[in-house]
Design a protein around this motif. Sequence first.
Motif, PDB file in Angstrom:
ATOM      1  N   TYR A   6      47.070  45.603  59.234  1.00 12.69           N
ATOM      2  CA  TYR A   6      46.864  44.693  58.103  1.00 12.69           C
ATOM      3  C   TYR A   6      45.605  45.129  57.362  1.00 12.69           C
ATOM      4  O   TYR A   6      44.480  44.919  57.831  1.00 12.69           O
ATOM      5  CB  TYR A   6      46.743  43.246  58.598  1.00 12.69           C
ATOM      6  CG  TYR A   6      46.882  42.218  57.504  1.00 12.69           C
ATOM      7  CD1 TYR A   6      48.116  41.678  57.173  1.00 12.69           C
ATOM      8  CD2 TYR A   6      45.762  41.778  56.797  1.00 12.69           C
ATOM      9  CE1 TYR A   6      48.241  40.732  56.176  1.00 12.69           C
ATOM     10  CE2 TYR A   6      45.879  40.826  55.791  1.00 12.69           C
ATOM     11  CZ  TYR A   6      47.113  40.309  55.492  1.00 12.69           C
ATOM     12  OH  TYR A   6      47.240  39.375  54.497  1.00 12.69           O
TER      13      TYR A   6
ATOM     14  N   ILE B  95      41.283  39.297  55.142  1.00  9.63           N
ATOM     15  CA  ILE B  95      41.770  38.237  56.021  1.00  9.63           C
ATOM     16  C   ILE B  95      40.569  37.619  56.728  1.00  9.63           C
ATOM     17  O   ILE B  95      39.532  38.277  56.903  1.00  9.63           O
ATOM     18  CB  ILE B  95      42.794  38.792  57.027  1.00  9.63           C
ATOM     19  CG1 ILE B  95      43.671  37.683  57.576  1.00  9.63           C
ATOM     20  CG2 ILE B  95      42.112  39.555  58.134  1.00  9.63           C
ATOM     21  CD1 ILE B  95      44.826  38.197  58.394  1.00  9.63           C
TER      22      ILE B  95
ATOM     23  N   MET C 294      44.280  33.998  54.038  1.00  9.31           N
ATOM     24  CA  MET C 294      44.847  35.225  53.470  1.00  9.31           C
ATOM     25  C   MET C 294      44.499  35.308  51.986  1.00  9.31           C
ATOM     26  O   MET C 294      44.517  34.296  51.287  1.00  9.31           O
ATOM     27  CB  MET C 294      46.370  35.238  53.651  1.00  9.31           C
ATOM     28  CG  MET C 294      46.813  35.247  55.107  1.00  9.31           C
ATOM     29  SD  MET C 294      48.532  34.722  55.309  1.00  9.31           S
ATOM     30  CE  MET C 294      48.360  32.961  55.048  1.00  9.31           C
TER      31      MET C 294
ATOM     32  N   CYS D 165      52.196  38.363  58.238  1.00  5.69           N
ATOM     33  CA  CYS D 165      51.389  37.709  59.273  1.00  5.69           C
ATOM     34  C   CYS D 165      52.279  36.938  60.239  1.00  5.69           C
ATOM     35  O   CYS D 165      52.044  36.948  61.462  1.00  5.69           O
ATOM     36  CB  CYS D 165      50.372  36.772  58.625  1.00  5.69           C
ATOM     37  SG  CYS D 165      49.048  37.618  57.734  1.00  5.69           S
TER      38      CYS D 165
END
Length: 211
Positions: free
Chosen positions: A99, A103, A160, A175
Amino acid sequence: MTFSEEHKEQQALFDEQGATRRKKRRKGSKSWKKKRPMAKASIADILPIRDMTDDGAFQLQGDGGYMDMMQLQSKDIYSPSTDETEYDIMIMAKFFQSYASDIKIVSMNFPVDMQQQLDAVDRRIKQNTSPLYERFLMKKRDELTFLEQHRTNREFYLFMYASSMKQLAEYRNNCRRYLGRVAPLLPLMEEKKLDLLYKLYNQNSKLEKRG
C-alpha cells in the motif's frame, strides 16, 4: 590633559552611536509587531477538513484531496498460537509494503455504550414483582451506569487519503481485501465519524453519546 580630552570625546562619540543603534532596534521591533499575521477568525480555517461528501467521505482544504475512515475490528493477541500470530504479522507487513498511498492508524478511547443492557434491566424492573429480585436488578443497573460513565473502550481506526473520490473508493476496496483476514474493516456511520473528529481535535472532552 590632551589625552584625557580626546578620550572623553571618543567616549561621547561611542555613546551617541550606541544610542542610534538602540533607536534603530526599537523602530525595527515596532515594525515587526505591525507585520504579525492575523489570527484565524474561525476553527474552520484551521482544520484541514472542508466538507463532507454525499457518501460520507471528507473533502480536504485546498488541493488536499479526500479522506475517509473505517474502524479496525480488534482481536485478542494473547490467546492465538505462535503460528497464527506470525501469520498476522506477515499479512500486515505485506499490506504496508504494497500500500503506497498515505494511510494512518489512530487509536482512541470512546465511552462504553451500555444502553441496550440498561433498557433490558429497566424492562425487568417494570415486570418484576419480587422485592428481593428488585434489589438485585437495581444493583445491576447501578453497575451498568457506572461502567457507562467511568469506563472507555480502546478503538482503532484506519484513515485513508486520496486525490479523488474514485481513487478513494479503490483504496477502500484494497484495504478491505488485504486486511480482511487479520483486522476486518467496519464501515462507520456519519454521526460516528463526526464524533471521531470531534474527539480527535478535543481530546480532553467527553462525548455524551456514541455514533
